[in-house]
Scaffold this active site. Sequence first.
Site, PDB file in Angstrom:
ATOM      1  CD  GLU A  35      62.188  56.314  65.773  1.00 61.33           C
ATOM      2  OE1 GLU A  35      61.181  55.603  65.739  1.00 61.33           O
ATOM      3  OE2 GLU A  35      62.997  56.306  66.731  1.00 61.33           O
ATOM      4  CD  GLN A  36      62.812  57.708  71.283  1.00 63.63           C
ATOM      5  OE1 GLN A  36      62.412  58.504  72.117  1.00 63.63           O
ATOM      6  NE2 GLN A  36      63.125  56.460  71.573  1.00 63.63           N
ATOM      7  NE  ARG A 109      65.071  44.440  67.105  1.00 64.60           N
ATOM      8  CZ  ARG A 109      63.896  44.165  67.653  1.00 64.60           C
ATOM      9  NH1 ARG A 109      63.675  42.997  68.186  1.00 64.60           N
ATOM     10  NH2 ARG A 109      62.940  45.047  67.681  1.00 64.60           N
ATOM     11  CE1 TYR A 215      66.430  34.436  64.900  1.00 64.35           C
ATOM     12  CE2 TYR A 215      65.652  33.610  67.000  1.00 64.35           C
ATOM     13  CZ  TYR A 215      65.839  34.654  66.123  1.00 64.35           C
ATOM     14  OH  TYR A 215      65.433  35.919  66.472  1.00 64.35           O
ATOM     15  CG  ASP A 294      56.735  45.558  72.021  1.00 63.10           C
ATOM     16  OD1 ASP A 294      56.077  44.578  71.627  1.00 63.10           O
ATOM     17  OD2 ASP A 294      57.966  45.528  72.194  1.00 63.10           O
TER      18      ASP A 294
END
Length: 404
Positions: A35-36, A109, A215, A294
């Site tokens: 992971e960067q 998130r 939401y 993605d």
Amino acid sequence: MSGRPLRVVIVGAGVGGLTLALLLRRRGVTAEVLEQAPELREVGAAVALAANGTRVLREVGLVDALERVSFEPTELIHRRGVDGHRITAHPVAGWYRDRFGAPFLGVHRVHLQLLLGEAWGPEHLHLGWRVTDIEQRDGAVRVRGADGREVDADVVVGADGVHSVVRSWVTGGDSAAYSGTSGFRGLVPVGQLTALPDPGAIQFWVGPGAHLLHYPIGDGSVINFLAVVEGPARWTSPVWMTDAEPGEHLAPFAGWHPAVTQMIDAAPQGPRWGLFSRPPLHRWNRGAVILLGDAAHAMLPHHGQGANQTIEDAAVLAAELAECGAEDVPGALDRYTARRRGRTRQVQLASWATSPALHLPDDSPALRQRDSRLARLPEDLAWMHGHDALATEGQPTAVTTARG
Ligand SMILES: Cc1cc2nc3c(=O)[nH]c(=O)nc-3n(C[C@H](O)[C@H](O)[C@H](O)COP(=O)(O)OP(=O)(O)OC[C@H]3O[C@@H](n4cnc5c(N)ncnc54)[C@H](O)[C@@H]3O)c2cc1C
């Protein structure tokens, strides 16, 4: 399956990379995750996880913890943006879980990222490791980092998001498709939204040239919103996010219901996000380097399916890789692509078709047809939300109504 353990390197510790790592571990395969970022703290607002995603997260034992930091919306409501008229309303809490076998949850998130990161732990997570290059060698793939570090693997998974360097290596480089629409995102404490009816619901306020989706997340005291507007006609910035002039985010909603303008005005004005989709690929791999999430199929956010499709990818890829040894990797990658390509393409198409339908003028002859489709939405979208990516065999993905 051969005797030697499969060496799997996953590029990216986002939703897809960590879900894949956890699912592989459950099947006895340990991956190294590169992971960067120096720490796991996803920027951005919130994400809505649908049953096709939460079903898989339940498999890795995360749903109870997820439910403690998430909100299950009461209803799904579509309203006319100008006067707030309820076009359609469908129950969510309870009904949705019974119908699709897993919950629909709104979550910040950061909370999702931290839950996944804690479940994976630090031992096989390599932070500050930015992949810059890949080299196919005899019998292995070599991954190189910005600081010169190298690691070899039997299979490399590009789970490195919308601006994937792994995708560039697999495809030789391709351009994203700009939708002609852009968005503004924000988080607002519900107490500030005095004009908002049904604050516990997921709601779309629709009207000419724009819509607002919102939401509740967490314990329901905060509302996450995405305001989508037409334009700019061309996206000229090399990045997908640009500064906006003060008030640009509110102007398309002038004269709309006070609940809409109050919500957009209550959050600090953020950047304008260009809404892009990645063109579908025929091949998702180059040799033993494969794409996921993605990186493979970034899509417009109008069905809230980007993360959910990514989680589905992880379930299928984990199942295929866990069954194979180093010499069987090509077959496993082919089977994964075959099981995922059509479905993700259909969700991409459905997401692309949605915002024009939500942006119809109030006198459009298509309005009646659009509204009767909204009345059938829960059943029309059963193919999307009811899908079980954990099922061993690929399920039929025929779309009767690929639309929003
Ligand atoms: C406005 C908006 C709203 C959305 N709302 C929803 C929603 O409600 N529901 C939903 O399902 N989806 C939603 N999405 C989509 C969702 O956020 C994505 O589809 C999902 O995060 C994709 O997961 P991923 O694992 O492929 O990529 P990401 O989660 O983006 O993770 C990629 C990771 O790779 C790392 N990385 C990148 N490059 C490198 C490199 N070179 N080396 C090492 N690491 C690297 C990154 O730092 C990151 O941690 C939304 C998207 C947008 C833009």
